[in-house]
Write a protein that holds these residues in place. Structure first.
Motif, PDB file in Angstrom:
ATOM      1  N   LEU A   1      -1.101  -3.210 -12.361  1.00 33.52           N
ATOM      2  CA  LEU A   1      -1.246  -4.406 -11.525  1.00 33.52           C
ATOM      3  C   LEU A   1      -2.473  -4.290 -10.622  1.00 33.52           C
ATOM      4  O   LEU A   1      -3.177  -5.271 -10.379  1.00 33.52           O
ATOM      5  N   GLN A   2      -2.719  -3.075 -10.151  1.00 35.97           N
ATOM      6  CA  GLN A   2      -3.884  -2.829  -9.312  1.00 35.97           C
ATOM      7  C   GLN A   2      -5.169  -3.058 -10.097  1.00 35.97           C
ATOM      8  O   GLN A   2      -6.110  -3.693  -9.598  1.00 35.97           O
ATOM      9  N   ASP A   3      -5.213  -2.566 -11.341  1.00 33.38           N
ATOM     10  CA  ASP A   3      -6.384  -2.762 -12.194  1.00 33.38           C
ATOM     11  C   ASP A   3      -6.593  -4.234 -12.543  1.00 33.38           C
ATOM     12  O   ASP A   3      -7.719  -4.659 -12.822  1.00 33.38           O
ATOM     13  N   ALA A   4      -5.485  -4.992 -12.533  1.00 33.77           N
ATOM     14  CA  ALA A   4      -5.574  -6.434 -12.790  1.00 33.77           C
ATOM     15  C   ALA A   4      -5.936  -7.211 -11.525  1.00 33.77           C
ATOM     16  O   ALA A   4      -5.919  -8.446 -11.520  1.00 33.77           O
ATOM     17  N   ARG A   5      -6.248  -6.460 -10.448  1.00 37.27           N
ATOM     18  CA  ARG A   5      -6.682  -7.020  -9.166  1.00 37.27           C
ATOM     19  C   ARG A   5      -5.615  -7.903  -8.498  1.00 37.27           C
ATOM     20  O   ARG A   5      -5.935  -8.896  -7.835  1.00 37.27           O
ATOM     21  N   GLU A   6      -4.358  -7.533  -8.679  1.00 40.60           N
ATOM     22  CA  GLU A   6      -3.291  -8.225  -7.964  1.00 40.60           C
ATOM     23  C   GLU A   6      -3.284  -7.768  -6.503  1.00 40.60           C
ATOM     24  O   GLU A   6      -3.658  -6.636  -6.188  1.00 40.60           O
ATOM     25  N   SER A   7      -2.844  -8.642  -5.608  1.00 37.29           N
ATOM     26  CA  SER A   7      -2.768  -8.294  -4.189  1.00 37.29           C
ATOM     27  C   SER A   7      -1.613  -7.324  -3.943  1.00 37.29           C
ATOM     28  O   SER A   7      -0.701  -7.199  -4.773  1.00 37.29           O
ATOM     29  N   GLU A   8      -1.641  -6.648  -2.790  1.00 34.88           N
ATOM     30  CA  GLU A   8      -0.557  -5.721  -2.461  1.00 34.88           C
ATOM     31  C   GLU A   8       0.781  -6.457  -2.398  1.00 34.88           C
ATOM     32  O   GLU A   8       1.811  -5.925  -2.836  1.00 34.88           O
TER      33      GLU A   8
ATOM     34  N   THR B   1      -2.185   5.860  -6.733  1.00 34.38           N
ATOM     35  CA  THR B   1      -2.865   5.088  -7.774  1.00 34.38           C
ATOM     36  C   THR B   1      -4.350   4.914  -7.483  1.00 34.38           C
ATOM     37  O   THR B   1      -5.135   4.625  -8.394  1.00 34.38           O
ATOM     38  N   ARG B   2      -4.747   5.074  -6.232  1.00 35.90           N
ATOM     39  CA  ARG B   2      -6.175   4.963  -5.900  1.00 35.90           C
ATOM     40  C   ARG B   2      -6.948   6.215  -6.270  1.00 35.90           C
ATOM     41  O   ARG B   2      -8.173   6.193  -6.332  1.00 35.90           O
ATOM     42  N   THR B   3      -6.225   7.312  -6.487  1.00 34.93           N
ATOM     43  CA  THR B   3      -6.905   8.572  -6.798  1.00 34.93           C
ATOM     44  C   THR B   3      -6.730   9.013  -8.253  1.00 34.93           C
ATOM     45  O   THR B   3      -7.507   9.828  -8.742  1.00 34.93           O
TER      46      THR B   3
END
Length: 341
Positions: A270-277, A299-301
């Motif tokens: 979801l993060q890679d798909a640029r979804e909001s927090e 997930t950021r690391t």
């Protein structure tokens, strides 16, 4: 998972309506991860079904020491000067992978339950593939006591402090839930400690929470995952040994590692798909502050490939344990070593 929480709110409302109006089903299944809700609804249902009836019209069975024949005989026995006989079964064998014949016999009986009997099952994780589960779906009422939505959990938790005469603002309430987790039994226990500590004051502070409340097991699991992400094998194994010293079963630790890596993979996608927090929290079915505190730092690391491999290591360890190739403790240690490699 968020949909499940919405479903629970709707089902709880229907359940409350039944209890108020007295239009009961003849069989109930109270299940789900939130033990607090299971127990609370069990006690309310038992009281409503009995009404003014004598306690001698209640039969309680816990664990595996009961047969389908015994339950059927109980149900066919007329109550003593009351409208119904209540048969309560908790953590029974009937919804497990064992005793399929017994379970199927009880499933066949459900459509024939007399009006003078009510069956109540209380199970944490019933096997939904069983004929009995499907028979309850068709002939009775299932209340799946899942985690509350973040909003409902916050309101309920805030109410515990308000009832005790203590004020707690939004950020402090969030810190409390970050610390103790979303298990309602644990929230009640930790809030009682905190309320006692703050006795004679008007407000709960962040310092009070730090001083009194015990970090939840999930936090230690994420400490282990954090060590793994930095390839700190000795530290990860030390955290594991700390958990073992606190009598946390190895199989529970393995299950939690598997579950959290599965969620981390989902969060990363979801993060890679640029979804909001906020959208990530909604899609995963967790509180936004839990996502921000536990999941996003990992997930950021770590890239998606390593997270997926980590999940595969945990799944393999779980399979090795369940197939008898190694005990749970060895399976966890092997998984940690692979995760750090």
């Amino acid at each position: 998972m968020a949909a499940k929480k919405d479903d629970f709110a709707q089902q709880q409302s229907l359940f409350n309506k039944e209890l108020k109006e007295g239009a009961f089903h003849r069989v109930y299944l109270l299940c789900g991860e939130q033990a607090y809700l299971r127990i609370q609804n069990r006690d309310r249902l038992r009281a409503a079904l009995l009404g003014d009836g004598d306690q001698m019209n209640v039969s309680v069975y816990t664990g595996m020491d009961v047969t389908a024949r015994e339950i059927i005989d109980e149900a066919m026995t007329l109550p003593f000067f009351a409208d119904r006989r209540v048969i309560l079964m908790e953590n029974s064998v009937f919804f497990s992978k064992k005793a399929s014949t017994e379970s199927d016999a009880l499933a066949a009986f459900l459509p024939e339950i007399p009006e003078t009997a009510s069956l109540v099952f209380v199970e944490e994780s019933p096997d939904k593939r069983k004929k009995l589960y499907k028979a309850v779906q068709k002939n009775g009422f299932i209340l799946n006591c899942e985690d509350l939505s973040p909003r409902m959990l916050g309101q309920w938790t805030g109410g515990l402090f308000k009832k005790a005469g203590l004020m707690i603002d939004g950020p402090t309430l969030n810190l409390f839930l970050e610390t103790v987790g979303e298990d309602m039994m644990n929230i009640v226990s930790e809030s009682e400690k905190l309320i006692g500590y703050c006795m004679g004051r008007e407000r709960v502070t962040a310092e009070d929470i730090t001083a009194v409340c015990s970090p939840q097991l999930k936090d230690r699991i994420f400490d282990m995952i954090g060590a793994v992400s930095r390839r700190q094998r000795d530290k990860a194994l030390a955290i594991y040994m700390d958990l073992i010293s606190l009598r946390t079963p190895s199989q529970v630790i393995l299950t939690l590692l598997q579950r959290e890596f599965s969620r981390l993979v989902q969060v990363k996608e979801l993060q890679d798909a640029r979804e909001s927090e906020a959208e990530i929290a909604k899609r995963v079915g967790l509180s936004p502050w839990i996502i921000k505190k536990n999941y996003l730092p990992i997930t950021r690391t770590l890239d998606a490939g390593r997270l997926t491999r980590s999940l595969q290591y945990c799944l393999q360890a779980d399979q090795d344990y369940k197939s008898g190739l190694m005990d749970a403790g060895v399976a966890v240690e092997m998984a940690v070593i692979k995760l750090c490699s």
